[in-house]
Design an enzyme around this catalytic site. Structure first.
Site, mmCIF file in Angstrom:
data_model
loop_
_atom_site.group_PDB
_atom_site.id
_atom_site.type_symbol
_atom_site.label_atom_id
_atom_site.label_comp_id
_atom_site.label_asym_id
_atom_site.label_seq_id
_atom_site.Cartn_x
_atom_site.Cartn_y
_atom_site.Cartn_z
ATOM 1 C CG ASP A 156 -2.260 0.635 0.979
ATOM 2 O OD1 ASP A 156 -2.270 1.870 0.858
ATOM 3 O OD2 ASP A 156 -3.290 -0.064 0.920
ATOM 4 C CG HIS A 168 -5.208 3.838 0.756
ATOM 5 N ND1 HIS A 168 -4.814 2.524 0.641
ATOM 6 C CD2 HIS A 168 -6.402 3.921 0.128
ATOM 7 C CE1 HIS A 168 -5.724 1.845 -0.023
ATOM 8 N NE2 HIS A 168 -6.706 2.667 -0.343
ATOM 9 C CB SER A 189 -9.350 0.607 -0.344
ATOM 10 O OG SER A 189 -8.597 0.709 -1.506
#
Length: 497
Positions: free
Chosen positions: A198, A239, A430
């Site tokens: 990620d 994220h 996600s």
């Protein structure tokens, strides 16, 4: 269903923060290159190698006919002969990542008898600010060194809410999949490692500091793993930190709790400053996860710049082959790969067109079919995850597809950790994928004998069936359908020995 026959990114779209990936289609080589290659292999007249012509600096995936050291070395020589420089070589895959400013590079290396396919990993030149940039020209330079202090960028979803105080009671998602019941039995084992491929993880976050395995963390932005602490820290996006919190935020009286707080996570950074995940980083990410002994990897992205990589295109087909080889290799090394299905509300089993690619340049509308794959989520063996909302319905943004979706998990308005020690909510597939990675970590804790295939089957077998709504779109039966696959994953079932 994991090894499905249907050939059918950081997950962006309207929601931005979710990213998704199938079985590689055959890579077709242009007729001119194929005929030249056939002549060479048959001992006939060799066409002359195209001359060096100065062009844009580009990165390429070059695939050997066979995955072994000898063949890979031959491909490296072909790269150098075509005025290219090797960024990374993977004899285990028969894949070489190269850089060249020779406009004839791809055509030249495709003529080598040891090369199965070769293609550009992007559609625009490598910028001087890119972590893979080797200089001008590429030819004659030594293999690049890993770099640090790079950031994932502008195309990632912004966190909607930042709240510094504890909010575990607001985690509807954990209740929906039976996490409180599971934790009454076990919170998972620290022998289980989940690689978060990620944007990096905030290693100082109070809910994650004890969970992050720094020795297994690295940046892959340069195409070569860099294990320095600074290299895998996030910079412009939360994220990866958000994903990691869903998997393993600690039960420590602070903030929230993850699905498997007893497990370890590693940060494997693959998102560059502009928010792209190119193949060279993704391949390095899968290889690093395997090399560090990860049991599970979470992949909440798709490989840029194509939302769908089509096997009948010489460039796209070569990259599709290279990424697929990396995914399959990691699975053989014991890694269960989990990936987000994507946020375009698209039926992945019945693709028709794509107007969002290439996203590093000017997108063009093009027809696509089952041979065009969202990678890594559609690579065979990868657990593909759709998203649900608090009422149990499929999230409106979530991709779907009969025979493509394996399981479902909560992905709408998910509260988790963010950079700087805070907490925030976000939505996307996600967010759904790390719930599944967390449940897989619980399964790996309670079933230490299980390998990737066994873990995948356990995920499916223990999922709770969710029937299709009467919307005329969802197809299939309650036990396996286009929206929810085999059903909603269950943390409670995962801890039953």
């Amino acid at each position: 269903m994991l090894h499905r026959t249907t050939i059918g990114r950081y997950r962006r779209g309207a929601l931005g923060i979710a990213v998704a990936a199938g079985l590689a289609a055959a890579c077709l080589i242009p007729a001119t290159a194929a005929s030249a290659d056939e002549e060479g292999r048959g001992g006939g007249h060799h066409q002359p190698t195209p001359p060096y012509v100065a062009g844009d600096l580009m990165n390429y995936a070059v695939n050997a006919e066979r995955a072994n050291r000898g063949q890979t070395k031959q491909v490296e020589r072909a790269v150098e002969a075509a005025s290219g420089t090797v960024i990374a070589a993977y004899p285990e895959l028969g894949v070489v990542i190269a850089q060249s400013d020779n406009a004839n590079f791809a055509e030249s290396v495709r003529r080598d008898r040891h090369v199965e396919s070769a293609g550009a990993t992007r559609t625009v030149p490598v910028a001087e600010t890119d972590p893979t940039y080797l200089g001008e020209p590429a030819q004659g330079l030594q293999r690049m060194q890993s770099r640090s202090e790079v950031a994932e960028g502008s195309q990632l979803e912004a966190v909607e809410e930042v709240v510094p105080d504890p909010r575990e009671g607001e985690q509807w998602d954990m209740a929906a999949i039976g996490v409180p019941e599971a934790h009454a039995v076990t919170e998972g084992s620290d022998r289980v490692l989940v690689a978060v491929i990620d944007s990096g993880i905030d290693g100082d976050h109070p809910d994650l500091e004890a969970a992050v395995d720094q020795g297994a963390s690295a940046s892959c932005l340069s195409g070569v793993a860099d294990g320095s602490y600074e290299s895998w820290q996030p910079t412009t996006s939360s994220h990866g930190t958000h994903v990691a919190g869903t998997i393993a935020a600690q039960r420590n009286g602070v903030g929230i709790v993850g699905v498997a707080p007893g497990a370890r996570v590693s940060a494997v950074k693959v998102v560059n400053d502009d928010g792209y995940i190119f193949a060279e980083a993704a391949i390095c990410g899968f290889m690093h996860a395997a090399a560090t002994g990860a049991d599970i990897s979470n992949n909440s992205y798709y490989v840029d710049p194509w939302m769908y990589w089509c096997g009948d295109d010489a460039d796209q087909g070569a990259v599709l082959t290279a990424v697929t080889r990396a995914v399959e290799y990691s699975e053989r090394r014991g890694v269960l790969n989990v990936a987000a299905a994507g946020n375009a509300s698209t039926d992945l089993a019945n693709k028709v067109s794509d107007d969002s690619s290439p996203n590093d340049g000017t997108p063009v509308e093009r027809p696509i079919d089952a041979g065009c794959l969202d990678i890594p989520t559609e690579v065979d063996g990868v657990v593909t995850v759709s998203s649900t909302q608090a009422d149990g319905a499929k999230s409106g943004f979530s991709n779907y597809g009969l025979g493509v979706i394996d399981v479902a998990a909560p992905g709408s308005a998910i509260l988790s950790t963010i950079d700087g020690g805070g907490y925030g909510t976000s939505s996307g597939t996600s967010m759904a994928s790390p719930h599944v990675a967390g449940v897989a970590a619980l399964l790996a804790s309670t079933h230490p004998w299980a390998g990737p295939h066994e873990l995948a089957k356990l995920l499916e077998r223990q999922a709770v069936d969710v029937p299709c709504p009467a919307d005329g779109v969802c197809t299939g039966e309650p036990r396996d359908n286009a929206y929810f696959g085999e059903g909603l994953v269950s943390a409670a079932a995962a801890v039953r020995r």
